[in-house]
Every structure is written in structure tokens, then in C-alpha cells.
Motif scaffolding. Structure first.
Motif, PDB file in Angstrom:
ATOM      1  N   ASP A   5      24.418  50.208  40.265  1.00  0.00           N
ATOM      2  CA  ASP A   5      24.914  49.427  39.134  1.00  0.00           C
ATOM      3  C   ASP A   5      26.151  50.030  38.498  1.00  0.00           C
ATOM      4  OD1 ASP A   5      22.994  47.500  39.415  1.00  0.00           O
ATOM      5  OD2 ASP A   5      21.596  48.472  38.039  1.00  0.00           O
ATOM      6  N   ASP A   6      26.316  51.367  38.611  1.00  0.00           N
ATOM      7  CA  ASP A   6      27.440  52.017  37.947  1.00  0.00           C
ATOM      8  C   ASP A   6      28.718  52.014  38.780  1.00  0.00           C
ATOM      9  OD1 ASP A   6      26.430  53.795  39.798  1.00  0.00           O
ATOM     10  OD2 ASP A   6      26.679  55.556  38.521  1.00  0.00           O
ATOM     11  N   GLU A   7      28.684  51.435  39.976  1.00  0.00           N
ATOM     12  CA  GLU A   7      29.902  51.346  40.779  1.00  0.00           C
ATOM     13  C   GLU A   7      30.875  50.387  40.095  1.00  0.00           C
ATOM     14  OE1 GLU A   7      29.753  50.536  44.933  1.00  0.00           O
ATOM     15  OE2 GLU A   7      27.994  51.801  45.215  1.00  0.00           O
ATOM     16  N   SER A   8      32.135  50.792  40.068  1.00  0.00           N
ATOM     17  CA  SER A   8      33.119  49.926  39.429  1.00  0.00           C
ATOM     18  C   SER A   8      33.416  48.729  40.333  1.00  0.00           C
ATOM     19  CB  SER A   8      34.401  50.692  39.126  1.00  0.00           C
ATOM     20  OG  SER A   8      34.978  51.141  40.334  1.00  0.00           O
ATOM     21  N   VAL A   9      33.584  47.608  39.708  1.00  0.00           N
ATOM     22  CA  VAL A   9      33.903  46.381  40.416  1.00  0.00           C
ATOM     23  C   VAL A   9      35.366  46.083  40.162  1.00  0.00           C
ATOM     24  CG1 VAL A   9      33.409  43.923  40.602  1.00  0.00           C
ATOM     25  CG2 VAL A   9      31.561  45.542  40.106  1.00  0.00           C
ATOM     26  N   LYS A  10      36.116  45.867  41.231  1.00  0.00           N
ATOM     27  CA  LYS A  10      37.536  45.568  41.072  1.00  0.00           C
ATOM     28  C   LYS A  10      37.692  44.188  40.453  1.00  0.00           C
ATOM     29  CE  LYS A  10      39.794  48.250  44.633  1.00  0.00           C
ATOM     30  NZ  LYS A  10      40.703  48.173  45.795  1.00  0.00           N
ATOM     31  N   LYS A  11      38.513  44.149  39.393  1.00  0.00           N
ATOM     32  CA  LYS A  11      38.819  42.867  38.772  1.00  0.00           C
ATOM     33  C   LYS A  11      39.891  42.179  39.610  1.00  0.00           C
ATOM     34  CE  LYS A  11      39.890  44.531  34.718  1.00  0.00           C
ATOM     35  NZ  LYS A  11      40.322  44.597  33.325  1.00  0.00           N
ATOM     36  N   PRO A  12      39.806  40.870  39.757  1.00  0.00           N
ATOM     37  CA  PRO A  12      40.868  40.182  40.489  1.00  0.00           C
ATOM     38  C   PRO A  12      42.174  40.288  39.713  1.00  0.00           C
ATOM     39  CG  PRO A  12      39.386  38.607  39.474  1.00  0.00           C
ATOM     40  CD  PRO A  12      38.802  39.974  39.258  1.00  0.00           C
ATOM     41  N   ARG A  13      43.261  40.419  40.425  1.00  0.00           N
ATOM     42  CA  ARG A  13      44.567  40.497  39.774  1.00  0.00           C
ATOM     43  C   ARG A  13      44.891  39.151  39.139  1.00  0.00           C
ATOM     44  NH1 ARG A  13      48.574  43.817  43.770  1.00  0.00           N
ATOM     45  NH2 ARG A  13      47.454  45.780  43.626  1.00  0.00           N
ATOM     46  N   VAL A  14      45.411  39.229  37.945  1.00  0.00           N
ATOM     47  CA  VAL A  14      45.810  38.003  37.253  1.00  0.00           C
ATOM     48  C   VAL A  14      47.107  37.487  37.856  1.00  0.00           C
ATOM     49  CG1 VAL A  14      46.512  37.053  35.036  1.00  0.00           C
ATOM     50  CG2 VAL A  14      44.643  38.699  35.152  1.00  0.00           C
ATOM     51  N   HIS A  15      47.989  38.408  38.171  1.00  0.00           N
ATOM     52  CA  HIS A  15      49.283  38.023  38.728  1.00  0.00           C
ATOM     53  C   HIS A  15      49.742  39.105  39.686  1.00  0.00           C
ATOM     54  CE1 HIS A  15      53.144  36.032  38.975  1.00  0.00           C
ATOM     55  NE2 HIS A  15      53.689  37.224  38.910  1.00  0.00           N
TER      56      HIS A  15
END
Length: 65
Positions: A5-15
Motif C-alpha cells: 500500500d505504501d508504494e508510490s503511484v505515478k500520477k499521470p502527467r497533466v501536460h
């Protein structure tokens, strides 16, 4: 899916620079402009902070010479 659960999830790039913009609506383009202006402001603030730190360090070393 993350194993822990503590693994970071990459946020999708906005631009992404150079991205094809032809499929975006006027509203989406305006929103990206706003987001990019906010990011520019954040970058300029960081540059200013780094400049102040550099100036303070240079002043300190000039006094000791």
C-alpha cells in the motif's frame, strides 16, 4: 496494482511538452494554460529561494576572506 500500500503511484502527467493538442477542447486548453502558469510561478519561486541562499552563502564567504 501495487504490491504494498505504501508504494508510490505515478500520477499521470497533466501536460507533456510537444504533445499533440489537436484533440483537446478549448476548455481543456485553457485549463492546461492555468496549470502551466501555476507551475511557472512555483519554478520562479524556487529560483528566487535558491538565489537568496546563494547570495547569503557568498556574503558569508566574503566576510571570512
Amino acid at each position: 496494482m501495487a504490491i504494498f500500500d505504501d508504494e508510490s503511484v505515478k500520477k499521470p502527467r497533466v501536460h507533456e511538452i510537444g504533445q499533440d493538442l489537436s484533440l483537446l477542447s478549448v476548455g481543456e486548453l485553457n485549463e492546461r494554460i492555468v496549470q502551466l502558469k501555476v507551475e511557472i510561478h512555483r519554478l520562479e519561486a524556487e529560483l528566487k529561494a535558491k538565489g537568496a541562499t546563494k547570495a547569503a552563502a557568498e556574503a558569508l564567504f566574503r566576510r571570512e576572506s
